[in-house]
Design a protein around this motif. Structure first.
Motif, PDB file in Angstrom:
ATOM      1  N   THR A 119     -12.660  36.117  28.914  1.00  0.00           N
ATOM      2  CA  THR A 119     -12.525  34.740  29.395  1.00  0.00           C
ATOM      3  C   THR A 119     -13.517  34.478  30.530  1.00  0.00           C
ATOM      4  OG1 THR A 119     -10.163  34.917  28.931  1.00  0.00           O
ATOM      5  CG2 THR A 119     -10.879  33.012  30.203  1.00  0.00           C
TER       6      THR A 119
ATOM      7  N   ASP B 254     -16.910  34.196  29.045  1.00  0.00           N
ATOM      8  CA  ASP B 254     -16.929  32.960  28.287  1.00  0.00           C
ATOM      9  C   ASP B 254     -17.152  31.783  29.236  1.00  0.00           C
ATOM     10  OD1 ASP B 254     -16.544  31.220  26.205  1.00  0.00           O
ATOM     11  OD2 ASP B 254     -14.651  32.088  25.573  1.00  0.00           O
ATOM     12  N   TRP B 255     -16.431  31.807  30.343  1.00  0.00           N
ATOM     13  CA  TRP B 255     -16.452  30.705  31.288  1.00  0.00           C
ATOM     14  C   TRP B 255     -17.754  30.650  32.077  1.00  0.00           C
ATOM     15  CZ3 TRP B 255     -15.227  26.205  32.037  1.00  0.00           C
ATOM     16  CH2 TRP B 255     -15.241  25.621  33.300  1.00  0.00           C
TER      17      TRP B 255
ATOM     18  N   TRP C   7     -13.999  24.669  39.487  1.00  0.00           N
ATOM     19  CA  TRP C   7     -14.126  25.608  38.377  1.00  0.00           C
ATOM     20  C   TRP C   7     -13.256  26.842  38.550  1.00  0.00           C
ATOM     21  CZ3 TRP C   7     -20.119  24.677  38.039  1.00  0.00           C
ATOM     22  CH2 TRP C   7     -20.321  23.470  37.365  1.00  0.00           C
TER      23      TRP C   7
ATOM     24  N   TYR D  15      -8.015  27.155  36.691  1.00  0.00           N
ATOM     25  CA  TYR D  15      -7.315  28.288  36.091  1.00  0.00           C
ATOM     26  C   TYR D  15      -5.863  28.369  36.525  1.00  0.00           C
ATOM     27  CZ  TYR D  15     -11.154  30.028  33.498  1.00  0.00           C
ATOM     28  OH  TYR D  15     -12.129  30.120  32.548  1.00  0.00           O
TER      29      TYR D  15
ATOM     30  N   THR E 228     -11.543  21.756  33.409  1.00  0.00           N
ATOM     31  CA  THR E 228     -11.591  23.189  33.132  1.00  0.00           C
ATOM     32  C   THR E 228     -10.368  23.624  32.347  1.00  0.00           C
ATOM     33  OG1 THR E 228     -12.792  23.588  35.167  1.00  0.00           O
ATOM     34  CG2 THR E 228     -11.664  25.474  34.206  1.00  0.00           C
TER      35      THR E 228
ATOM     36  N   HIS F 203     -12.689  25.897  24.516  1.00  0.00           N
ATOM     37  CA  HIS F 203     -13.129  27.285  24.342  1.00  0.00           C
ATOM     38  C   HIS F 203     -12.442  28.216  25.329  1.00  0.00           C
ATOM     39  CE1 HIS F 203     -15.923  26.178  27.558  1.00  0.00           C
ATOM     40  NE2 HIS F 203     -16.250  27.428  27.722  1.00  0.00           N
ATOM     41  N   VAL F 204     -11.926  27.654  26.431  1.00  0.00           N
ATOM     42  CA  VAL F 204     -11.172  28.481  27.372  1.00  0.00           C
ATOM     43  C   VAL F 204      -9.727  28.625  26.895  1.00  0.00           C
ATOM     44  CG1 VAL F 204     -10.390  28.706  29.735  1.00  0.00           C
ATOM     45  CG2 VAL F 204     -12.660  27.787  29.268  1.00  0.00           C
TER      46      VAL F 204
ATOM     47  N   ARG G 159      -8.865  31.166  24.131  1.00  0.00           N
ATOM     48  CA  ARG G 159      -8.842  32.586  24.479  1.00  0.00           C
ATOM     49  C   ARG G 159      -7.409  33.087  24.682  1.00  0.00           C
ATOM     50  NH1 ARG G 159     -12.760  35.322  23.704  1.00  0.00           N
ATOM     51  NH2 ARG G 159     -11.037  36.764  23.800  1.00  0.00           N
TER      52      ARG G 159
ATOM     53  N   ALA H 291      -4.661  35.450  32.393  1.00  0.00           N
ATOM     54  CA  ALA H 291      -5.204  34.375  33.229  1.00  0.00           C
ATOM     55  C   ALA H 291      -5.439  34.903  34.640  1.00  0.00           C
ATOM     56  CB  ALA H 291      -4.260  33.183  33.264  1.00  0.00           C
TER      57      ALA H 291
ATOM     58  N   ALA I 130      -8.556  36.970  34.474  1.00  0.00           N
ATOM     59  CA  ALA I 130      -9.723  36.103  34.295  1.00  0.00           C
ATOM     60  C   ALA I 130     -10.138  35.497  35.631  1.00  0.00           C
ATOM     61  CB  ALA I 130      -9.419  35.005  33.285  1.00  0.00           C
TER      62      ALA I 130
ATOM     63  N   THR J 248     -21.240  32.544  26.733  1.00  0.00           N
ATOM     64  CA  THR J 248     -20.684  31.201  26.707  1.00  0.00           C
ATOM     65  C   THR J 248     -21.026  30.498  25.399  1.00  0.00           C
ATOM     66  OG1 THR J 248     -20.959  31.147  29.078  1.00  0.00           O
ATOM     67  CG2 THR J 248     -20.504  29.056  27.999  1.00  0.00           C
TER      68      THR J 248
END
Lengths: 605, 108
Positions: free
Chosen positions: A49, A52-53, A80, A84, A267, A272-273, A276, A290, A293, A433
């Motif tokens: 993650t 990815d982020w 950003w 989360y 966010t 795409h987040v 995951r 999480a 991440a 990403t």
């Protein structure tokens, strides 16, 4: 070995690693292709993650933006990372319990509506493409800067690599490649940061050096006779040169508030987040992953502002009033450092000797309008001349913000392998990403559009084939946009967050936290949030809206916050006056709120 | 901005026609506790980021974080809030694990 050779060796080795992982983790079913079989351990998912982020923008551009924006850059740091918290507390565990594969799956089932699903699919595809074009471009740019190949060739190499592991491995291949990419990118970011922190503050931990007194090899010289902290020195330098204080902002509080909120909520709503969190085995793994991440992301996100302040202090100190031609500097005066000339040759830095004294005047204001257009001739001191008309300000220096990270190893006089490492790290950030986004696009097409909407009888084998074809097609299109970037890429990024904030986030949140939010309410809410946000952004980004016309002074980047509020209000009011959701949907809501038990067979995967 | 979610969650306590198995009562209490935990943590989330880092950053900047050169509001905006965010998620995960066990919904 020289830098060039080191770069080939390190980048080559990391690419070989990614390909090896891709072959080892080929996907053989749709479940493996979409959610890696749902068996990814929380730490691995956290690393994936994080990779990815953190995109090319986080790795290369963020520290540079912070460096020039000072306090105002906090919107990105808070936005950003704070997202989360929303994701971990309000969305991820319940979506994991829901199961299935995608965000449109949830929207379609919870709001018992094909049209809601299709709207969600279109938003997911739009948001993901907006993002991915920038990533492929980033790959090309890194190649061209570090390996001196053409940007087009760089994009093609990146495409070939992503094609290989995204098309073969699907989510399973992407996940384990991203784990490796996280390790590469964080190592590449931290090594130069630690060295620079040591040089300026004698503290190996950048987060501490950021608030420490100037000391160490370079720091002592910058501090001068009096001992002072890095930040107060930097504020002092800013004041002398006419910039706003580094630790103080120039944006209005309301605007900072709204931009931060839009980025946070956006966010939490990015497909795409979210997707995951479908890949871990259990609800509690979604919560822990999480946590991993954000911890892993925070390592970079708390280092970046430190790097920004170090680089800014060092930049001002080393170029201010320095002689462009070090050989021409009289005794007791300094010439510009060597990296100044290196980066001038790449076009990321330009100097226009406005007063003809051969020294670099760096003060607040633009050197000239826009990016430099080099004439190909050199001036009286050997500098590359630019065709741009000089600005009225006394500032003579143009600096691209990306230099702050890219030139760090040279500024800190680190060995060649560190520079090569930064190149590999930037590539890892961009590729990881891009792959995650491409998977969302391919899943949206093969699963949400084909399997769930238009071709429900499609066999698993053919669905998997469709997913691979869609992924291949998406890689091709992303590569095309990487080679021919549309001029509006930077503008549409605001769109991606605004859209996610004003559509997905409220729809998912209401779907979990209320039983009564219904189809009519949420569709009306999503559409009004979307129209409001899109109209505002389009008006101010493309149709020439002026600053004075801004609603309460909120910039387009922050309007998603109001869009979200509009969505909530409309959804709430419309749901009140229309029939409540059917009983089985209300039971679904009850069901996703609790980790175990009473799952109807349809949700057991 | 966390307000809509909280009120939306709270108003959910009215009776439902869902099957009245014995577990259903536990599920309600589980959810109410979850929403309470969420509420407390989101207040903290808001306080360190929007509160200390944005709305009151100028006032807090008058003092430094003790022992460092960080103006306090600036520190919250660029460092402190992020550390607290990480802590919030881990605390939530730990509290919910205990809650899962207490209500017998812990997954093996």
């Amino acid at each position: 070995m020289d830098t060039q050779t080191w770069t080939f060796v390190i980048v080559g080795a990391t690419f070989a690693l990614y390909i090896g992982i891709a072959i080892w983790t080929r996907a053989s079913s749709t479940k493996e292709f979409y959610v890696a079989g749902g068996g990814v351990p929380p730490l691995a998912n956290g690393m994936a993650t994080a990779a990815d982020w953190m995109s090319a923008a986080s790795f290369i551009s963020m520290a540079g933006i912070l460096s020039f924006a000072g306090y105002d850059g906090s919107v990105y740091l808070l936005g950003w990372t704070g997202g989360y918290v929303l994701l971990a507390l309000l969305l991820a565990p319940y979506l994991r319990k829901f199961g299935k594969f995608t965000v449109p799956d949830f929207v379609g089932d919870r709001y018992y509506s094909k049209s809601a699903r299709v709207v969600a699919v279109l938003c997911a595809i739009f948001v993901s493409f907006t993002y991915v074009a920038g990533q492929m471009r980033g790959v090309g740019v890194v190649f061209s800067r570090f390996l001196e190949v053409d940007i087009t060739l760089g994009v093609l190499i990146g495409m070939a690599l992503v094609f290989f592991y995204a098309v073969l491995g699907g989510m399973k291949g992407i996940t384990y490649t991203q784990v490796a990419q996280y390790v590469v990118l964080i190592f590449a970011f931290m090594v130069p940061a630690i060295f620079i922190s040591l040089m300026l503050t004698d503290n190996p931990i950048p987060q501490l050096g950021f608030g420490a007194e100037l000391s160490g090899e370079l720091g002592t010289r910058i501090a001068g006779v009096e001992a002072t902290t890095l930040l107060s020195k930097l504020n002092g330098l800013h004041e002398e040169l006419g910039f706003a204080a580094y630790t103080d902002g120039s944006k209005s509080t309301l605007d900072v508030f709204c931009i931060t909120a839009a980025l946070m909520v956006g966010t939490a709503g990015l497909p795409h987040v979210i997707v995951r969190f479908y890949t871990v085995p259990r609800v509690r793994d979604a919560r822990t992953s999480a946590g991993w991440a954000l911890l892993l992301i925070a390592i970079l996100y708390t280092t970046a502002p430190a790097v920004a302040a170090f680089a800014r202090t060092n930049l001002i100190d080393s170029v201010r009033d320095a002689h462009y031609d070090p050989a021409a500097a009289p005794a007791g005066e300094r010439g510009v450092p060597e990296w100044f000339h290196t980066w001038e040759s790449t076009g990321l830095l330009a100097w226009q000797d406005k007063n003809g004294d051969g020294r670099v005047q760096y003060v607040a204001g633009a050197a000239f309008a826009g990016a430099p257009e080099f004439t190909g001739e050199t001036g009286a001191h050997g500098e590359r001349l630019v065709a741009n008309a000089p600005d009225a300000s006394a500032n003579e220096l143009y600096i691209d913000r990306d230099i702050m990270v890219l030139a760090n190893p040279e500024i800190a006089r680190l060995p060649a392998w560190v520079i090569a490492l930064v190149a590999a790290g930037a590539l890892a950030a961009a590729l990881s990403t891009a792959a995650g986004l491409l998977l969302v696009v391919s899943t949206a097409i093969s699963h949400d559009l084909l399997k769930r909407t238009f071709l429900p009888e499609i066999s698993e084998k053919r669905e998997l084939l469709a997913a691979r074809v869609a992924a291949a097609f998406a890689v091709g299109l992303a590569g095309y946009f990487g080679i021919h970037p549309p001029g509006f890429v930077a503008e549409v990024v605001a769109f991606a967050f605004g859209l996610a904030a004003s559509t997905f986030f409220p729809a998912i949140l209401l779907g979990i936290f209320t039983r009564t939010a219904n189809r009519e309410g949420v569709i009306a809410g999503m559409l009004s949030g979307l129209v409001f946000t899109a109209a505002y952004i389009v008006y101010f980004k493309f149709l020439g809206g002026t600053k004075a016309q801004l609603l309460f002074g909120i910039s387009p980047e922050g309007i998603g916050t109001l869009g979200m509020a509009v969505n909530f209000v409309v959804a709430f009011v419309v749901s009140r006056f229309t029939p409540p959701p059917p009983l089985e949907v209300q039971e679904l809501v009850e069901d996703i709120r609790v980790p175990k038990g009473a799952a109807t067979p349809a949700h057991a995967h | 901005m966390s307000a809509p979610s909280l009120t939306a969650g709270a108003e959910d306590s009215h009776p439902t026609s869902a099957p009245a198995a014995p577990a259903a009562i536990d599920r309600k209490a589980y959810w109410r506790t979850n929403v309470k935990v969420l509420g407390v943590l989101l207040v903290l989330w808001f306080a360190v980021s929007f509160g200390a880092g944005i709305l009151f950053h100028e006032e807090l900047d008058a003092v430094n974080l003790p022992g460092t050169g960080f103006p306090l509001g600036f520190w919250f905006a660029q460092q402190g809030a992020i550390f607290v965010f990480v802590a919030i998620i881990w605390v939530y995960a730990a509290v919910m694990n205990r809650l899962d066990r207490r209500f017998g919904v812990y997954e093996d």
